[in-house]
Design an enzyme around this catalytic site. Structure first.
Site, PDB file in Angstrom:
ATOM      1  N   ARG A  90       0.855  -1.184   0.000  1.00 36.82           N
ATOM      2  CA  ARG A  90       0.000   0.000   0.000  1.00 36.82           C
ATOM      3  C   ARG A  90       0.885   1.226   0.000  1.00 36.82           C
ATOM      4  O   ARG A  90       1.988   1.202   0.577  1.00 36.82           O
ATOM      5  CB  ARG A  90      -0.861   0.064   1.266  1.00 36.82           C
ATOM      6  CG  ARG A  90      -2.163  -0.673   1.218  1.00 36.82           C
ATOM      7  CD  ARG A  90      -3.174  -0.007   0.284  1.00 36.82           C
ATOM      8  NE  ARG A  90      -4.427  -0.721   0.257  1.00 36.82           N
ATOM      9  CZ  ARG A  90      -4.716  -1.773  -0.528  1.00 36.82           C
ATOM     10  NH1 ARG A  90      -3.810  -2.237  -1.378  1.00 36.82           N
ATOM     11  NH2 ARG A  90      -5.902  -2.334  -0.488  1.00 36.82           N
ATOM     12  N   GLU A 141      -1.914   7.999  -3.905  1.00 42.09           N
ATOM     13  CA  GLU A 141      -2.232   7.615  -5.283  1.00 42.09           C
ATOM     14  C   GLU A 141      -3.687   7.963  -5.618  1.00 42.09           C
ATOM     15  O   GLU A 141      -4.534   7.979  -4.712  1.00 42.09           O
ATOM     16  CB  GLU A 141      -1.960   6.109  -5.497  1.00 42.09           C
ATOM     17  CG  GLU A 141      -2.864   5.185  -4.703  1.00 42.09           C
ATOM     18  CD  GLU A 141      -2.466   3.713  -4.867  1.00 42.09           C
ATOM     19  OE1 GLU A 141      -1.289   3.376  -4.726  1.00 42.09           O
ATOM     20  OE2 GLU A 141      -3.390   2.918  -5.119  1.00 42.09           O
ATOM     21  N   HIS A 192      -0.914   0.446  -9.594  1.00 42.38           N
ATOM     22  CA  HIS A 192      -1.683  -0.407  -8.671  1.00 42.38           C
ATOM     23  C   HIS A 192      -2.439  -1.511  -9.434  1.00 42.38           C
ATOM     24  O   HIS A 192      -3.678  -1.578  -9.408  1.00 42.38           O
ATOM     25  CB  HIS A 192      -2.652   0.452  -7.844  1.00 42.38           C
ATOM     26  CG  HIS A 192      -3.066  -0.209  -6.560  1.00 42.38           C
ATOM     27  ND1 HIS A 192      -3.374   0.485  -5.411  1.00 42.38           N
ATOM     28  CD2 HIS A 192      -3.235  -1.519  -6.247  1.00 42.38           C
ATOM     29  CE1 HIS A 192      -3.720  -0.367  -4.450  1.00 42.38           C
ATOM     30  NE2 HIS A 192      -3.636  -1.590  -4.939  1.00 42.38           N
TER      31      HIS A 192
HETATM   32  C1  GLV Z   1      -5.363  -4.465  -3.788  1.00 40.67           C
HETATM   33  O1  GLV Z   1      -4.563  -3.633  -3.534  1.00 40.67           O
HETATM   34  C2  GLV Z   1      -6.144  -5.148  -2.797  1.00 40.67           C
HETATM   35  O2  GLV Z   1      -6.058  -4.814  -1.616  1.00 40.67           O
HETATM   36  O3  GLV Z   1      -6.897  -6.056  -3.185  1.00 40.67           O
END
Ligand code: GLV
Length: 334
Positions: A244, A273, A291
């Protein structure tokens, strides 16, 4: 003629697979955001009026203020394994169920962690930019030399399901020495199955050739890697963040990359982000992706379906499939 009961009303906060919306529509009166409009916090509250459930993604903040303003809301089903967009304590106190989407993305996300590791260590995107820019005119002995993956030491911080899947790839597929650090140590059988050895954080940072972060975000894990930790890493090391934004101090990382205090980084997640720290955009020794670690069609479909199943299980059958809290028995408005 029988009068059928009105279906419960739910909100799908972002555009989603049409087949998952069709499935939800069998059970609910669904308002969806197929136009994928970017809603403000106020607009989200507005859309949630009269809704008992929401299918959210990691981008929608479910705050105490939102819960207070949406008294009919009973469940928030996140289409993500992470749920740091939820104020979980506030949800629990307000009697609102939270669910996430674990397991279905584990192997896909581990694949991507490895892809980012390899792209970073072997300078894949940096060399491609060089080629596309027309700079490649001849061979040279040290052109884009990177660092090896096979036989290297992989240090994983955060050894949940995804961390373990990455460890297996490293140990069994690439002959890496895998070390890990985690809040709690795995049992011996699990350590053996993923070929990983527990070490303290300092040893991991000082020893690993590649440091890979897959720890959930919380206030406790904020800036797990900052200037002090970067200073402990080898100057030849790479850092990969698929966890994250906020786990890494991106400003400190940009300085470390520019000054070559570490060799390179691969980042799929960023503080704040989709904004990216401007200094990261100007250093060459970083691979940047938006991401997408869980982004295969099959896995994203499975994540959406799991979030939808959680809504049906809870609102129709009174069960939960992948709960992340145990809500207080507080009466919500009807
Ligand atoms: C993606 O970042 C998730 O948490 O599924």
């Amino acid at each position: 003629m029988s009068i059928s009961a009105a279906k419960p009303r739910i909100l799908v906060a972002r555009a989603l697979f049409p087949e998952v919306l069709d499935f939800l529509s069998q059970h609910f009166d669904v308002e969806s955001n197929q136009a994928d409009a970017a809603w403000s916090a106020e607009q989200l509250i507005d859309k949630l009026q009269g809704k008992v459930g929401v299918l959210s993604t990691g981008g929608e903040r479910i705050s105490a203020a939102l819960l207070a303003a949406c008294p009919q809301l009973r469940i928030c089903a996140n289409m993500a394994v992470g749920f740091n967009n939820f104020d979980l304590d506030a949800m629990t106190a307000a009697g609102v169920q939270g669910t996430n989407a674990p397991d279905v993305l584990t192997e896909t996300t581990a694949d991507f962690g490895f892809a980012l590791l390899m792209a970073t260590a072997r300078r894949v995107t940096e060399s491609e930019h060089y080629l596309r820019a027309g700079h490649w005119t001849r061979w040279s002995y040290d052109m884009f030399c990177g660092s090896d993956i096979h036989s290297a030491t992989l240090g994983i911080i955060g050894m949940g399901r995804i961390g373990q899947a990455i460890a297996r790839r490293g140990a069994l597929g690439f002959g890496m020495q895998v070390i890990y650090h985690n809040r709690s140590r795995l049992d011996a059988a699990t350590e053996a199955a993923c070929g990983a050895r527990y070490v303290d954080k300092t040893t991991l940072l000082q020893t690993a050739d590649h440091v890979l972060l897959v720890v959930p975000y919380s206030t406790a894990s904020h800036h797990t890697i900052g200037a002090a930790e970067l200073a402990q890493m080898k100057p030849t090391a790479t850092l990969i963040n698929i966890a994250r934004g906020g786990i890494v101090d991106d400003a400190a990382l940009a300085v470390a990359l520019r000054e070559r205090r570490i060799a390179a980084a691969g980042l799929d997640v960023f503080e704040g982000e989709p904004k990216v720290h401007p200094d990261l955009l100007t250093v060459s020794n970083v691979v940047l992706t938006p991401h997408i670690a869980s982004a295969t069609l099959r896995t994203r479909r499975a994540m959406a379906q799991l979030a939808a199943d959680n809504l049906v299980d809870f609102l129709v059958h009174g069960k939960v499939r992948t709960p992340i809290n145990t809500p207080q028995p507080v009466a919500r408005s009807t």
